[in-house]
Enzyme design. Structure first.
Site, short mmCIF file in Angstrom:
data_model
loop_
_atom_site.label_atom_id
_atom_site.label_comp_id
_atom_site.label_asym_id
_atom_site.label_seq_id
_atom_site.Cartn_x
_atom_site.Cartn_y
_atom_site.Cartn_z
N ASN A 146 -0.76 47.28 24.49
CA ASN A 146 0.20 46.72 23.30
C ASN A 146 0.13 45.29 23.41
OD1 ASN A 146 2.15 45.70 21.64
ND2 ASN A 146 3.91 46.36 22.97
N TRP A 147 -0.93 44.49 22.76
CA TRP A 147 -1.20 43.21 22.63
C TRP A 147 0.09 42.51 22.23
CZ3 TRP A 147 -6.82 42.42 20.64
CH2 TRP A 147 -7.66 42.90 21.26
N LYS A 148 0.95 43.06 21.66
CA LYS A 148 2.23 42.37 21.09
C LYS A 148 1.64 41.40 20.06
CE LYS A 148 4.86 43.78 25.11
NZ LYS A 148 6.02 43.44 25.96
N HIS B 143 9.63 50.19 19.54
CA HIS B 143 9.72 49.38 20.93
C HIS B 143 10.98 48.77 20.98
CE1 HIS B 143 8.24 46.33 23.75
NE2 HIS B 143 7.19 47.05 23.93
N GLU C 285 11.47 45.82 21.73
CA GLU C 285 11.60 44.42 21.27
C GLU C 285 11.74 44.62 19.83
OE1 GLU C 285 7.60 43.11 22.22
OE2 GLU C 285 8.32 43.18 24.67
N GLU D 259 10.03 53.14 28.44
CA GLU D 259 9.72 51.70 28.80
C GLU D 259 11.26 51.25 29.15
OE1 GLU D 259 6.09 50.04 27.22
OE2 GLU D 259 7.44 49.75 25.53
N GLY E 204 7.83 42.92 30.70
CA GLY E 204 7.63 41.65 30.75
C GLY E 204 8.52 40.79 31.69
N SER F 154 5.97 46.09 33.08
CA SER F 154 5.45 45.54 34.08
C SER F 154 4.41 46.20 34.91
CB SER F 154 6.18 44.88 35.07
OG SER F 154 7.20 44.04 34.31
N GLY G 91 1.44 46.14 28.50
CA GLY G 91 1.77 44.85 27.76
C GLY G 91 0.79 43.65 28.37
N GLY G 92 1.66 42.93 28.98
CA GLY G 92 1.08 41.49 29.48
C GLY G 92 -0.25 41.66 30.21
P1 PGA Z 1 4.67 44.78 29.85
O1 PGA Z 1 5.06 45.22 28.54
O2 PGA Z 1 3.45 45.61 30.51
O3 PGA Z 1 4.24 43.22 29.63
O4 PGA Z 1 6.13 44.78 30.65
C1 PGA Z 1 5.15 46.70 28.24
C2 PGA Z 1 5.51 47.05 26.71
O5 PGA Z 1 6.30 46.17 26.46
O6 PGA Z 1 4.87 47.98 25.97
#
Ligand code: PGA
Length: 255
Positions: A10-12, A94, A96, A166, A172, A212, A233-234
């Site tokens: 997930n590049w966001k 998601h 967010e 998640e 994050g 994470s 994500g990250g």
């Molecule tokens: P993260 O994000 O790996 O940066 O914690 C995961 C996600 O939001 O899908």
């Protein structure tokens, strides 16, 4: 039954369109990895240019879609548009988006239906925030999310869905759920699926963990019985780190 494994990136809202092909190309060249399907979910603006990278082992997905097929929804993208472009997956729900769009929770079920109708596979996200976890109400909370978001689906829909657990407090933050915490929730999600849709479907549904995930914690998490891969994500923005995670998932499948 051995479920096939998935690692979704997930590049966001990261990576510029001019950089996307380089990053996706590096991942594509490192594949295939045994037993693992990799999915890259970049921002909408990058989707078109990444379609040529799709293969048996690498799929492209979007990060959201509108629940309507078309119409007066300025700034939005429909599931049909994503499918027509060549996308295979779409992330829905998601945290967010749930946190920042006040209407999001109520739209998730409809978005899943729209994605399925368009022929996309939804990567459906659920998970509790820190206050819920601290009250030890996390199992009930996620069950309620599943009820409100998935209960209207038919069995044949569930076959097309990937679930991503998640926990919001792990996204994050650098603080991942422990393998035991994640396994407890994944087992509970599978139990809910079994009660609602029958044991066969619950056994075949892929449930990913996200929050994470890094090269250092991936193997211990991936070894858990009910964890079938990750939504990353990250760590998906660094190819070496990301591929180490993919290798850990492959290794756990060979155990
Ligand atoms: P993260 O994000 O790996 O940066 O914690 C995961 C996600 O939001 O899908």
């Amino acid at each position: 039954m051995e479920r096939s494994r998935i690692v979704a990136a997930n590049w966001k809202m990261n990576v510029l369109p001019s950089e996307a092909k380089t990053l996706a190309g590096q991942v594509a060249r490192a594949l295939p990895i045994k037993n693992v399907e990799v999915i890259i979910c970049p921002p909408f603006t990058h989707l078109f240019s990444l379609m040529p990278f799709q293969s048996e082992s690498l799929k492209i997905g979007a990060q959201n879609c509108n629940e309507n097929l078309f119409g007066a929804h300025t700034g939005d993208i429909s599931a049909q548009m994503l499918k027509d472009l060549g996308c295979s997956y779409v992330i829905i729900g998601h945290s967010e988006r749930r946190a920042r769009q006040s209407t999001e929770n109520a739209r998730i079920s409809a978005k899943i239906h729209a994605a399925l109708q368009a022929g996309l596979k939804p990567i459906y996200c659920c998970g509790e925030g820190l206050p819920i976890r601290e009250k030890e109400a996390h199992i009930e909370f996620v069950k309620d999310q599943l009820e409100s978001d998935l209960a209207t689906l038919q069995k044949e829909h569930i076959e097309e869905i990937v679930i991503a657990y998640e926990p919001v407090w792990a996204i994050g933050t650098g603080k991942n759920a422990s393998p035991e915490q994640a396994q407890e929730m994944h087992a509970s999600i599978r139990k809910w699926l079994s009660a609602r849709f029958g044991n066969d479907l619950s056994i075949q549904t892929q449930i990913l963990y996200g929050g994470s995930v890094k090269a250092v914690n991936a193997l211990a998490l991936a070894k858990q019985n009910d964890i079938d891969g990750f939504l990353v994500g990250g760590a998906s923005l660094n190819v070496d780190e990301f591929m180490k995670i993919v290798h850990s998932v492959s290794e756990s499948a060979n155990d």
